[in-house]
Design a protein around this motif. Sequence first.
Motif, PDB file in Angstrom:
ATOM      1  N   CYS A  74       0.830  -1.219   0.000  1.00  0.00           N
ATOM      2  CA  CYS A  74       0.000   0.000   0.000  1.00  0.00           C
ATOM      3  C   CYS A  74       0.856   1.259   0.000  1.00  0.00           C
ATOM      4  CB  CYS A  74      -0.914   0.027   1.225  1.00  0.00           C
ATOM      5  SG  CYS A  74      -2.438  -0.840   0.970  1.00  0.00           S
ATOM      6  N   VAL A  75       1.773   1.336   0.945  1.00  0.00           N
ATOM      7  CA  VAL A  75       2.592   2.547   1.072  1.00  0.00           C
ATOM      8  C   VAL A  75       3.399   2.787  -0.197  1.00  0.00           C
ATOM      9  CG1 VAL A  75       4.564   3.553   2.295  1.00  0.00           C
ATOM     10  CG2 VAL A  75       2.672   2.569   3.590  1.00  0.00           C
ATOM     11  N   LEU A  76       4.060   1.759  -0.694  1.00  0.00           N
ATOM     12  CA  LEU A  76       4.896   1.949  -1.878  1.00  0.00           C
ATOM     13  C   LEU A  76       4.063   2.250  -3.121  1.00  0.00           C
ATOM     14  CD1 LEU A  76       7.684  -0.696  -1.223  1.00  0.00           C
ATOM     15  CD2 LEU A  76       7.817   1.791  -0.962  1.00  0.00           C
ATOM     16  N   ALA A  77       2.878   1.648  -3.250  1.00  0.00           N
ATOM     17  CA  ALA A  77       2.013   1.958  -4.390  1.00  0.00           C
ATOM     18  C   ALA A  77       1.578   3.417  -4.351  1.00  0.00           C
ATOM     19  CB  ALA A  77       0.781   1.041  -4.394  1.00  0.00           C
ATOM     20  N   VAL A  78       1.177   3.883  -3.184  1.00  0.00           N
ATOM     21  CA  VAL A  78       0.738   5.281  -3.061  1.00  0.00           C
ATOM     22  C   VAL A  78       1.915   6.224  -3.317  1.00  0.00           C
ATOM     23  CG1 VAL A  78      -0.253   7.011  -1.509  1.00  0.00           C
ATOM     24  CG2 VAL A  78      -1.159   4.683  -1.502  1.00  0.00           C
ATOM     25  N   LEU A  79       3.074   5.904  -2.747  1.00  0.00           N
ATOM     26  CA  LEU A  79       4.250   6.752  -2.973  1.00  0.00           C
ATOM     27  C   LEU A  79       4.619   6.816  -4.454  1.00  0.00           C
ATOM     28  CD1 LEU A  79       6.496   5.729   0.065  1.00  0.00           C
ATOM     29  CD2 LEU A  79       5.562   8.014  -0.383  1.00  0.00           C
ATOM     30  N   LEU A  80       4.621   5.671  -5.121  1.00  0.00           N
ATOM     31  CA  LEU A  80       4.963   5.655  -6.549  1.00  0.00           C
ATOM     32  C   LEU A  80       3.975   6.463  -7.380  1.00  0.00           C
ATOM     33  CD1 LEU A  80       6.151   1.977  -7.059  1.00  0.00           C
ATOM     34  CD2 LEU A  80       7.511   4.049  -7.379  1.00  0.00           C
ATOM     35  N   VAL A  81       2.698   6.294  -7.101  1.00  0.00           N
ATOM     36  CA  VAL A  81       1.678   7.054  -7.830  1.00  0.00           C
ATOM     37  C   VAL A  81       1.821   8.547  -7.536  1.00  0.00           C
ATOM     38  CG1 VAL A  81      -0.808   7.475  -8.052  1.00  0.00           C
ATOM     39  CG2 VAL A  81       0.068   5.129  -8.078  1.00  0.00           C
ATOM     40  N   ALA A  82       2.113   8.886  -6.287  1.00  0.00           N
ATOM     41  CA  ALA A  82       2.293  10.299  -5.925  1.00  0.00           C
ATOM     42  C   ALA A  82       3.483  10.906  -6.672  1.00  0.00           C
ATOM     43  CB  ALA A  82       2.472  10.448  -4.414  1.00  0.00           C
ATOM     44  N   LEU A  84       4.622   9.780  -9.655  1.00  0.00           N
ATOM     45  CA  LEU A  84       4.221   9.842 -11.064  1.00  0.00           C
ATOM     46  C   LEU A  84       3.224  10.976 -11.327  1.00  0.00           C
ATOM     47  CD1 LEU A  84       3.943   6.029 -11.834  1.00  0.00           C
ATOM     48  CD2 LEU A  84       5.779   7.608 -12.503  1.00  0.00           C
ATOM     49  N   ASP A  85       2.390  11.283 -10.321  1.00  0.00           N
ATOM     50  CA  ASP A  85       1.420  12.371 -10.453  1.00  0.00           C
ATOM     51  C   ASP A  85       2.019  13.738 -10.112  1.00  0.00           C
ATOM     52  OD1 ASP A  85      -0.493  10.551 -11.218  1.00  0.00           O
ATOM     53  OD2 ASP A  85      -1.601  10.587  -9.317  1.00  0.00           O
ATOM     54  N   GLY A  86       3.295  13.758  -9.728  1.00  0.00           N
ATOM     55  CA  GLY A  86       3.957  15.026  -9.407  1.00  0.00           C
ATOM     56  C   GLY A  86       3.606  15.583  -8.037  1.00  0.00           C
ATOM     57  N   GLN A  87       3.028  14.769  -7.166  1.00  0.00           N
ATOM     58  CA  GLN A  87       2.654  15.247  -5.836  1.00  0.00           C
ATOM     59  C   GLN A  87       3.829  15.234  -4.861  1.00  0.00           C
ATOM     60  OE1 GLN A  87      -0.553  12.324  -5.750  1.00  0.00           O
ATOM     61  NE2 GLN A  87      -1.971  14.009  -5.308  1.00  0.00           N
ATOM     62  N   ILE A  88       4.771  14.326  -5.094  1.00  0.00           N
ATOM     63  CA  ILE A  88       6.004  14.304  -4.306  1.00  0.00           C
ATOM     64  C   ILE A  88       7.164  14.028  -5.264  1.00  0.00           C
ATOM     65  CG2 ILE A  88       4.865  13.516  -2.180  1.00  0.00           C
ATOM     66  CD1 ILE A  88       6.101  10.736  -2.664  1.00  0.00           C
ATOM     67  N   GLU A  89       8.360  14.279  -4.782  1.00  0.00           N
ATOM     68  CA  GLU A  89       9.573  14.040  -5.568  1.00  0.00           C
ATOM     69  C   GLU A  89      10.126  12.643  -5.275  1.00  0.00           C
ATOM     70  OE1 GLU A  89      10.662  16.276  -7.788  1.00  0.00           O
ATOM     71  OE2 GLU A  89       9.011  17.603  -7.225  1.00  0.00           O
ATOM     72  N   TRP A  90      11.007  12.156  -6.165  1.00  0.00           N
ATOM     73  CA  TRP A  90      11.605  10.836  -5.976  1.00  0.00           C
ATOM     74  C   TRP A  90      12.353  10.737  -4.654  1.00  0.00           C
ATOM     75  CZ3 TRP A  90      10.563   6.430  -8.188  1.00  0.00           C
ATOM     76  CH2 TRP A  90       9.982   6.440  -9.444  1.00  0.00           C
ATOM     77  N   TRP A  91      13.102  11.792  -4.318  1.00  0.00           N
ATOM     78  CA  TRP A  91      13.886  11.750  -3.083  1.00  0.00           C
ATOM     79  C   TRP A  91      12.967  11.679  -1.865  1.00  0.00           C
ATOM     80  CZ3 TRP A  91      13.458  15.633   0.514  1.00  0.00           C
ATOM     81  CH2 TRP A  91      12.903  16.844   0.080  1.00  0.00           C
ATOM     82  N   GLU A  92      11.776  12.252  -1.966  1.00  0.00           N
ATOM     83  CA  GLU A  92      10.814  12.158  -0.865  1.00  0.00           C
ATOM     84  C   GLU A  92      10.299  10.722  -0.734  1.00  0.00           C
ATOM     85  OE1 GLU A  92       8.752  16.503  -0.620  1.00  0.00           O
ATOM     86  OE2 GLU A  92       8.415  15.376  -2.486  1.00  0.00           O
ATOM     87  N   LEU A  93      10.076  10.071  -1.875  1.00  0.00           N
ATOM     88  CA  LEU A  93       9.674   8.662  -1.854  1.00  0.00           C
ATOM     89  C   LEU A  93      10.737   7.828  -1.136  1.00  0.00           C
ATOM     90  CD1 LEU A  93       8.288   6.429  -4.628  1.00  0.00           C
ATOM     91  CD2 LEU A  93      10.396   5.792  -3.528  1.00  0.00           C
ATOM     92  N   VAL A  94      12.000   8.046  -1.477  1.00  0.00           N
ATOM     93  CA  VAL A  94      13.083   7.268  -0.864  1.00  0.00           C
ATOM     94  C   VAL A  94      13.138   7.509   0.639  1.00  0.00           C
ATOM     95  CG1 VAL A  94      15.592   6.956  -0.773  1.00  0.00           C
ATOM     96  CG2 VAL A  94      14.426   7.114  -2.993  1.00  0.00           C
ATOM     97  N   LEU A  95      13.016   8.756   1.057  1.00  0.00           N
ATOM     98  CA  LEU A  95      13.099   9.055   2.495  1.00  0.00           C
ATOM     99  C   LEU A  95      11.895   8.508   3.262  1.00  0.00           C
ATOM    100  CD1 LEU A  95      14.578  12.668   2.552  1.00  0.00           C
ATOM    101  CD2 LEU A  95      15.735  10.513   3.061  1.00  0.00           C
ATOM    102  N   VAL A  96      10.692   8.736   2.743  1.00  0.00           N
ATOM    103  CA  VAL A  96       9.488   8.261   3.438  1.00  0.00           C
ATOM    104  C   VAL A  96       9.413   6.737   3.386  1.00  0.00           C
ATOM    105  CG1 VAL A  96       6.957   8.275   3.450  1.00  0.00           C
ATOM    106  CG2 VAL A  96       8.203  10.409   3.090  1.00  0.00           C
ATOM    107  N   GLY A  97       9.867   6.159   2.302  1.00  0.00           N
ATOM    108  CA  GLY A  97       9.822   4.702   2.153  1.00  0.00           C
ATOM    109  C   GLY A  97      11.079   3.995   2.624  1.00  0.00           C
TER     110      GLY A  97
END
Length: 185
Positions: A74-82, A84-97
């Motif tokens: 769930c978390v990784l799917a939402v982060l990836l979609v966010a 791809l949708d421009g809601q967060i940056e890649w580096w934010e995905l790495v830090l939050v995930g």
Amino acid sequence: MAVSHHRIISELPNALTLLRLVAGIAYPFVPIDFRVPLLVYAALSDLVDGPLSRVLHSTSKFGQVWDPVADKVCVLAVLLVAVLDGQIEWWELVLVGARDLIVIVLAIATLMIDRSKLKDMPPRISGKIATAGQFAFLVGVLAFAVKPAWLFWLAVTLSVWSGIDYANYGVRRAMRENANRDDRQ
């Protein structure tokens, strides 16, 4: 043949976990209007499935193994979609995930060393707290279209803390098992 109500109720925590896993897999494909409710369902089901299984005395190996998998999906799917949708940056995905990435690496390493040990990895309170922080951050991003810096850094801090906690636990456990194996030889 009738199924008892007790049996149905005792399976509720596993059903919540399974539905959360399906929600994570389906998340990228659902219409945007359904994403926040789906994420809120995932967060609430994660909050109640463990305590519910203990209250109902229906703790199971299925729940112990699949609950964290459902969380990570769930978390990784939402982060990836966010991302791809421009809601967060890649580096934010790495830090939050971060915690999820660390736990996935540990799980793969465990599978490569001794696959039977994977099912023995108990959930940690740090993992539950980090998942709650991740869900709070993601709901904030999706529902309110804002990224409050404090909520982002809280999710990052909890995620990294939990990743370190899991890694520390895994290393200590491996060292203990090696010492026990050496003592037996």
